[in-house]
Enzyme design. Structure first.
Site, PDB file in Angstrom:
ATOM      1  N   GLU A 216      44.757  50.365  31.597  1.00  0.00           N
ATOM      2  CA  GLU A 216      44.718  50.222  30.234  1.00  0.00           C
ATOM      3  C   GLU A 216      43.328  50.729  29.768  1.00  0.00           C
ATOM      4  O   GLU A 216      42.887  51.123  28.462  1.00  0.00           O
ATOM      5  CB  GLU A 216      45.268  48.630  29.948  1.00  0.00           C
ATOM      6  CG  GLU A 216      46.771  48.660  29.520  1.00  0.00           C
ATOM      7  CD  GLU A 216      46.718  47.824  31.054  1.00  0.00           C
ATOM      8  OE1 GLU A 216      45.873  48.076  31.941  1.00  0.00           O
ATOM      9  OE2 GLU A 216      48.086  47.466  31.034  1.00  0.00           O
TER      10      GLU A 216
ATOM     11  N   GLN B  53      52.392  36.416  31.482  1.00  0.00           N
ATOM     12  CA  GLN B  53      51.366  37.515  30.704  1.00  0.00           C
ATOM     13  C   GLN B  53      51.536  37.290  29.529  1.00  0.00           C
ATOM     14  O   GLN B  53      51.006  37.790  28.260  1.00  0.00           O
ATOM     15  CB  GLN B  53      52.103  38.751  30.733  1.00  0.00           C
ATOM     16  CG  GLN B  53      52.264  38.995  32.575  1.00  0.00           C
ATOM     17  CD  GLN B  53      52.461  40.936  32.190  1.00  0.00           C
ATOM     18  OE1 GLN B  53      53.702  41.063  31.708  1.00  0.00           O
ATOM     19  NE2 GLN B  53      51.657  40.898  34.062  1.00  0.00           N
TER      20      GLN B  53
ATOM     21  N   LYS C 218      57.151  39.697  20.824  1.00  0.00           N
ATOM     22  CA  LYS C 218      58.054  40.080  21.231  1.00  0.00           C
ATOM     23  C   LYS C 218      59.437  39.953  20.471  1.00  0.00           C
ATOM     24  O   LYS C 218      60.508  40.955  19.567  1.00  0.00           O
ATOM     25  CB  LYS C 218      58.983  39.723  22.844  1.00  0.00           C
ATOM     26  CG  LYS C 218      59.135  40.644  23.507  1.00  0.00           C
ATOM     27  CD  LYS C 218      59.211  40.811  25.163  1.00  0.00           C
ATOM     28  CE  LYS C 218      60.414  42.139  25.653  1.00  0.00           C
ATOM     29  NZ  LYS C 218      60.465  41.909  26.592  1.00  0.00           N
TER      30      LYS C 218
ATOM     31  N   MET D 144      20.368  55.970  37.853  1.00  0.00           N
ATOM     32  CA  MET D 144      19.486  54.822  37.197  1.00  0.00           C
ATOM     33  C   MET D 144      18.943  54.094  37.972  1.00  0.00           C
ATOM     34  O   MET D 144      17.580  53.591  37.430  1.00  0.00           O
ATOM     35  CB  MET D 144      19.920  54.924  35.648  1.00  0.00           C
ATOM     36  CG  MET D 144      19.299  54.760  34.697  1.00  0.00           C
ATOM     37  SD  MET D 144      17.947  55.887  34.550  1.00  0.00           S
ATOM     38  CE  MET D 144      18.171  57.126  33.092  1.00  0.00           C
TER      39      MET D 144
END
Lengths: 587, 97
Positions: free
Chosen positions: A73, A136, A185, A498
């Site tokens: 994601e 979830q 949902k 860096m």
């Protein structure tokens, strides 16, 4: 890109057959219709349980909405950012609940600080399970409040259209930013009557564009007209406002030199006689030094980030500062302004152009040239014409020359990012895409995917270090699946460069966990079906770059560069811009 | 120098709006001495939060602008001292009593 252009399967007509009455549609379909009405054509996403109804409805929208399946994601949101940066349109993301949504947090934070319009749609558990620690389930709204411009949770289908309309309006207006809409949902499944979609045109409590105060502009014009050494600092606000032509006209009329911030690069042509360089921690010598020599500093669409100012107590104390900025909270936040013009940059510049007198400041511009020539002799000559190992600078110089400064260049974060900002000669707006305020490693590869899909007819180069590359390397799978012809250049020094540079300069060369053992990047790219090549010798470099640019497919090029090369000039941490170093201190 | 300020915030009454307001203050490490919040009597979709803060004049000005950036916030106004906190909080209490 043929696979992409013909749209992914299934190519099913949107007038799908169903058992429900024809005037009833699901909340999921409401969502998709809203997206189509908002002009969305591309979605970056990753399905899951809590957003499955949306994906089921999406199955029938293949001819209107292209969904790009990413591999994480975070890749989706960075891709959406890349898309947004090059097109000016909001990037759109789909993700599921729980970890799917929390994987967006870094990208949201990145988009917020860099003012990038992104609309994220996350699935959520059924409304009756909210707060029960369901599978979830995470409190996405409260988790993302600090990293979004706005967010909302929708628990009923009837509220989806209004939420989506507000989301796009907020994301795209004023100072753009990321927005998240969390849809339970049950709301996705719920059937409601079809209705016309109405775009949001105003929100009672939200005033995205300030009303320009003529008195402020007149005060600014007076300062400018009387200035002896005026200096323009151009930030991303120029690009967001579409004010590049106004800025050019203003600089040409008034004879004022222009330097760009990291996110402002491309906002003023780098080959213009009034362009004096890139400013900031690794910016050009002249722009940094002359910040403390100017008498009027005109900051447009920039926020005086600490990478630009260095030690604020030593920043432009001698100058009267004019700050043209759409976000009122940025004015007087870091530096005290003499004249604040709280307005859109384009609008302000149009009026300033009328109010300011024609002028020339050639001697002042020449002072930048003299300082930049010192930098050229001490730093750039060695960078472009080294004798030992390949340098990042010579790679970028060749890339810039071969693409004539007209490619879209996406950089990741680190030394290569600074080198590219310094040496790629950006000419056009919306061609420089990088993670500025957040400095998110792993940004470039997925952002390049989004950028290429946003402007498919432009060359898109992703310049990445070996560290950042491995943070989102899984998105090679996305490139493979859709055959997205991005050109990936990894500058490999086997270090987190860096951080290593700072360890060398400020921590007694104690390289604490910055040396990287890397895999065979060429074999890795080839495992994803991407043509790949590795260059270690100078004589192979130009040919390899040309081969990469000539390729019509995705292409991976690894260039092995000096392990302990440093990026100069540098304004050390805690130092003022006048303390900029051209080389490593002798002690 | 730090002192008391009374901050009055008028906003839409959406879920999480108080969280958003307090987040802005917390992020700046502004000390919240007291807070009262309520819906408008005539319109539950709007509300007011009155906060007694202990901070500097420079910080309260910056925080005000950051609060006004919140989409739900209509406007924020601050006053020096705490007297107005008591007056405003009792006024709003009377309205809903």
């Amino acid at each position: 890109m043929d696979v992409l252009l013909t749209k992914s399967k299934p190519t099913v007509d949107t007038e799908k057959s169903s058992n429900q009455p024809t005037n009833q549609i699901s909340g999921s379909e409401v969502l998709l219709r809203c997206l189509v009405e908002e002009g969305v054509d591309t979605i970056f996403g990753y399905p899951g349980g809590a957003i499955m109804p949306v994906y089921d409805a999406l199955y029938h929208y293949a001819d209107k909405l292209t969904h790009i399946l990413v591999r994480h994601e975070q890749g989706a949101i960075h891709a959406a950012q890349g898309f947004a940066r090059v097109t000016g349109k909001a990037g759109v993301v789909f993700a599921t609940s729980g970890p799917g949504a929390t994987n967006l947090v870094t990208g949201l934070a990145d988009a917020l600080i860099d003012s990038t319009p992104v609309v994220c749609i996350t699935g959520q558990v059924f409304a009756h399970l909210l707060g029960t620690d369901a599978f979830q389930e995470t409190d996405v709204v409260n988790t993302t409040i600090p990293v979004t411009k706005w967010n909302i949770q929708v628990t009923e289908a009837k509220d989806i259209a209004n939420a989506v309309a507000k989301a796009f309006y907020i994301a795209n207006s004023g100072r753009p930013g990321p927005v998240l809409v969390d849809i339970t949902k049950n709301a996705q499944n719920e059937m409601i009557a079809e209705a016309d979609y109405h775009k949001c045109e105003s929100i009672r409590t939200y005033k995205p564009t300030p009303v320009l105060q003529l008195s402020q502009v007149e005060a600014a014009a007076q300062l400018i007209n009387n200035a002896k050494r005026p200096y323009i600092l151009a930030g991303q606000g120029i690009l967001l406002s579409g004010a590049t032509e106004e800025l050019k006209a203003f600089s040409e009329k008034t004879g004022i030199p222009v330097a760009c911030t990291l996110l402002g690069l491309g906002g003023f042509p780098s080959d213009h006689p009034n362009y004096v360089g890139y400013l900031g921690m690794h910016g050009n010598y002249g722009p940094n030094l002359n910040t403390n020599e100017c008498d009027v500093l005109i900051a447009i669409g920039m926020r005086f980030d600490d990478r630009v100012t260095g030690n604020v107590s030593k920043y432009a104390k001698q100058a009267k500062i004019i700050h043209i900025e759409i976000d009122k909270a940025e004015i007087n936040k870091i530096v005290k302004t003499e004249v604040a013009v709280n307005a859109d940059a384009k609008e302000a510049l149009q009026i300033l152009l009328e109010k300011c007198s024609k002028n020339r400041h050639q001697a002042w511009i020449d002072s930048f040239t003299r300082l930049n020539n010192i930098e050229y002799e001490k730093v750039i000559v060695k960078e472009f014409n080294p004798t030992g190992e390949l340098t990042m600078g010579e790679v970028i110089n060749h890339l810039s020359n071969f693409t004539k400064g007209e490619a879209i260049v996406i950089t990741d974060v680190g030394q290569h990012q600074m080198v590219t900002s310094r040496y790629y000669k950006y000419k056009n707006p919306r061609t420089n895409v990088t993670s500025g305020g957040a400095g998110t490693m792993g940004f470039a590869l997925p952002a390049a995917i989004g950028a290429k899909l946003g402007v498919p007819d432009k060359e898109v180069l992703a310049v990445i270090g070996d560290g950042g590359y491995q943070m989102t390397v899984q998105e090679l799978g996305t490139i493979m699946q859709y055959q997205i012809p991005v050109k990936i250049v990894v500058l490999n020094n086997n270090f987190l460069g860096m951080v290593r540079q700072w360890q060398q300069l400020f921590h007694g060369k104690r390289y604490s966990f910055t040396e990287m053992q890397n895999p065979d990047f060429v074999k890795l790219a080839e495992a994803y079906g991407i043509p790949a090549r590795k260059v270690e010798a100078r004589e192979d470099l130009q040919g390899a770059i040309k081969e990469m640019l000539a390729s019509k497919t995705p292409y991976f090029l690894e260039v092995v560069v000096g392990k302990e090369d440093n990026v100069f000039p540098m304004v050390p941490a805690g130092a003022g811009v006048s303390d900029v170093l051209l080389e490593e201190p002798k002690d | 120098m730090k002192q008391d300020f009374t901050l009055e915030i008028h906003s839409d009454n959406n879920f999480s709006v108080l969280n958003r307001i307090v987040n802005i203050l917390n992020r700046r490490r502004v000390r919240i001495k007291k807070l009262i919040a309520h819906e408008d009597e005539g319109d539950f979709r709007r509300g007011v939060a009155v906060v007694l803060l202990f901070t500097t004049a420079d910080m309260i000005e910056k925080v005000k602008h950051q609060l006004e950036k919140l989409i739900e916030v209509e406007h924020a106004v601050y006053y020096e001292g705490s007297e107005l906190y008591c007056e405003l909080s009792s006024k709003h209490t009377e309205e809903i009593a």
